[in-house]
Write an enzyme that holds these catalytic residues in place. Structure first.
Site, PDB file in Angstrom:
ATOM      1  N   ASP A  87      14.762  27.447  47.486  1.00 52.91           N
ATOM      2  CA  ASP A  87      16.207  27.174  47.852  1.00 52.91           C
ATOM      3  C   ASP A  87      16.244  25.883  49.008  1.00 52.91           C
ATOM      4  OD1 ASP A  87      19.063  27.419  48.451  1.00 52.91           O
ATOM      5  OD2 ASP A  87      18.806  28.878  49.644  1.00 52.91           O
ATOM      6  N   ARG A 140      33.559  34.009  49.595  1.00 54.91           N
ATOM      7  CA  ARG A 140      32.155  33.409  50.295  1.00 54.91           C
ATOM      8  C   ARG A 140      32.799  32.673  51.734  1.00 54.91           C
ATOM      9  NH1 ARG A 140      28.790  28.407  47.617  1.00 54.91           N
ATOM     10  NH2 ARG A 140      28.108  30.498  46.627  1.00 54.91           N
ATOM     11  N   CYS A 163      18.082  28.391  43.147  1.00 59.71           N
ATOM     12  CA  CYS A 163      19.301  28.938  43.115  1.00 59.71           C
ATOM     13  C   CYS A 163      20.141  27.873  42.890  1.00 59.71           C
ATOM     14  CB  CYS A 163      19.868  29.779  44.382  1.00 59.71           C
ATOM     15  SG  CYS A 163      19.499  29.015  45.789  1.00 59.71           S
ATOM     16  N   ARG A 213      24.353  33.386  36.135  1.00 60.20           N
ATOM     17  CA  ARG A 213      25.182  33.916  37.148  1.00 60.20           C
ATOM     18  C   ARG A 213      26.516  34.460  36.634  1.00 60.20           C
ATOM     19  NH1 ARG A 213      25.249  31.446  42.085  1.00 60.20           N
ATOM     20  NH2 ARG A 213      26.745  33.094  42.534  1.00 60.20           N
ATOM     21  N   HIS A 261      23.218  36.850  49.891  1.00 56.06           N
ATOM     22  CA  HIS A 261      23.973  36.155  48.446  1.00 56.06           C
ATOM     23  C   HIS A 261      23.275  37.068  47.279  1.00 56.06           C
ATOM     24  CE1 HIS A 261      25.567  33.234  45.896  1.00 56.06           C
ATOM     25  NE2 HIS A 261      24.659  32.340  46.032  1.00 56.06           N
ATOM     26  N   GLN A 284      23.828  36.041  43.316  1.00 53.54           N
ATOM     27  CA  GLN A 284      22.828  35.085  42.922  1.00 53.54           C
ATOM     28  C   GLN A 284      21.627  35.998  42.371  1.00 53.54           C
ATOM     29  OE1 GLN A 284      22.507  31.435  43.071  1.00 53.54           O
ATOM     30  NE2 GLN A 284      20.834  32.011  41.674  1.00 53.54           N
TER      31      GLN A 284
HETATM   32  N1   CP Z   1      23.712  28.977  43.735  1.00 50.73           N
HETATM   33  C1   CP Z   1      24.951  28.920  44.094  1.00 50.73           C
HETATM   34  O1   CP Z   1      25.652  29.816  44.781  1.00 50.73           O
HETATM   35  O2   CP Z   1      25.559  27.659  43.983  1.00 50.73           O
HETATM   36  P1   CP Z   1      27.090  27.340  44.626  1.00 50.73           P
HETATM   37  O3   CP Z   1      26.861  27.115  46.087  1.00 50.73           O
HETATM   38  O4   CP Z   1      27.081  26.049  43.729  1.00 50.73           O
HETATM   39  O5   CP Z   1      27.906  28.374  44.097  1.00 50.73           O
HETATM   40  N1  NVA Z   2      20.931  28.959  51.313  1.00 55.23           N
HETATM   41  C1  NVA Z   2      22.138  28.209  50.510  1.00 55.23           C
HETATM   42  C2  NVA Z   2      22.393  28.661  49.375  1.00 55.23           C
HETATM   43  C3  NVA Z   2      23.389  27.716  48.515  1.00 55.23           C
HETATM   44  C4  NVA Z   2      23.810  28.424  47.232  1.00 55.23           C
HETATM   45  C5  NVA Z   2      23.231  27.943  51.630  1.00 55.23           C
HETATM   46  O1  NVA Z   2      23.597  29.073  52.164  1.00 55.23           O
HETATM   47  O2  NVA Z   2      23.905  26.778  51.550  1.00 55.23           O
END
Ligand code: CP
Ligand code: NVA
Length: 315
Positions: free
Chosen positions: A227, A110, A266, A294, A137, A140
């Protein structure tokens, strides 16, 4: 020689690949591993392997579901905190990729820039899995598609495709919106992204229908998706919140969608902003199943990148 499989945007998956991953995810879920199960009933398809997991941004769901999922498949999850790696002191991505490739069998990361992910994939020799970037993502969305298949079993195509379903994403045209449009389309899902001017996806980069009107944009949709309005890395400005204020997911918006429409998110959620508490904790949502999914989806994706389980080259 076989090429290394990566999951950077999700477009690495053909329709057949994606639907096979989803079938496998259903199988793994049905095998009953996880809280409440007395004993795992699926083979440890990644026994003896190690998977590196690097989180350069916060995470609750992705971290927990990846670490537990890797463990459930019999492999060792190696949590690598960026502040404990030489990467944080200037070691290059190139050299980091080379070292990871000598010790672990796949790496999930990430991070902010998609270019860092691409460099890791290009410089190493192991599969790289995108656990969220500024742009995408994909993990997800595979879980989201699994959740849609569970919610609408009678609406699926013969091969499990979602060709008969329509999802409307309402809010900021961000990484999650982009991935739903890209990866959803591979599975046949019709996607509309409803966002205000300045927060919409680039029409040149997506096949999704784009709208700035929540009422008309969600008409006929089987699923409304929300989101956060402020993603990791965004500036949390009054201007952003003001622009998105009319784009919240509540019961009234669900009423404007198709009868029986479900809500997905999400997570993490901000009840009272992009989603109402009534929807988040009510009976029109599949959000908490979606969050569990997930783990099941990522286990199938890990088997796919590592050519393990039903995706074995020998199978
Ligand atoms: N939806 C998601 O990716 O959650 P986190 O940021 O908690 O991993
Ligand atoms: N769009 C959000 C998703 C979090 C899971 C972010 O990037 O923070």
């Amino acid at each position: 020689m076989t090429t290394t499989r990566h999951l950077l945007t999700g477009t690495e998956l053909s329709r057949d690949d994606l639907l096979a991953v989803l079938r496998r995810a259903h199988e793994l879920k049905a095998a009953g591993v996880g809280p409440g199960a007395t004993a795992p009933s699926h083979p440890a398809s990644l026994a003896g392997l190690s998977v590196g997991l690097i989180f350069q941004k916060p995470s609750t769901r992705t971290r927990i579901s990846m670490e537990v999922g890797v463990h459930e498949l019999g492999a060792h999850p190696l949590l690598l905190r960026p502040d404990e790696m030489q990467l944080s002191r200037g070691e290059s991505v190139k050299d980091t990729a080379r070292i990871l490739s000598r010790h672990v069998h796949a790496v999930g990361i990430r991070t902010n820039k998609d270019s860092l992910l691409e460099e890791l994939a290009a410089e190493g020799t192991i599969p790289v899995v995108n656990l969220l970037t500024d742009g995408h993502h994909p993990c997800q969305v595979v879980a989201d598609l699994l959740t849609l298949q569970e919610a609408f079993p009678e609406r699926l195509s013969d091969d499990g495709g979602l060709d008969d379903l329509h999802l409307a994403y309402v809010g900021d045209g961000n990484n999650v919106a982009r991935s739903i449009a890209l990866v959803g389309a591979i599975a046949g899902l019709r996607v509309t992204v409803v966002a205000p001017d300045g927060y919409q996806l680039d029409p040149a980069e997506t096949t999704a229908t784009l709208s700035d009107d929540p009422r008309t944009g969600v008409a006929g949709a089987d699923c409304l998706y929300a989101d956060v309005w402020v993603s990791m890395g965004d500036t949390d400005s009054d201007e952003r919140r003001a622009a998105l204020r009319a784009y919240g997911l509540d019961d009234a918006l669900l009423d404007a969608a198709a009868p029986g429409a479900i809500a997905l998110h999400c997570l993490p959620a901000h009840p009272g902003e992009e989603i109402s508490a009534e929807v988040l904790y009510g009976d029109r949502q599949r959000i908490w199943d979606q969050a569990e999914n997930r783990r099941h989806a990522q286990k199938a994706l890990l088997e796919w990148v590592l050519r393990a389980g039903p995706f074995s080259d020998a199978a």
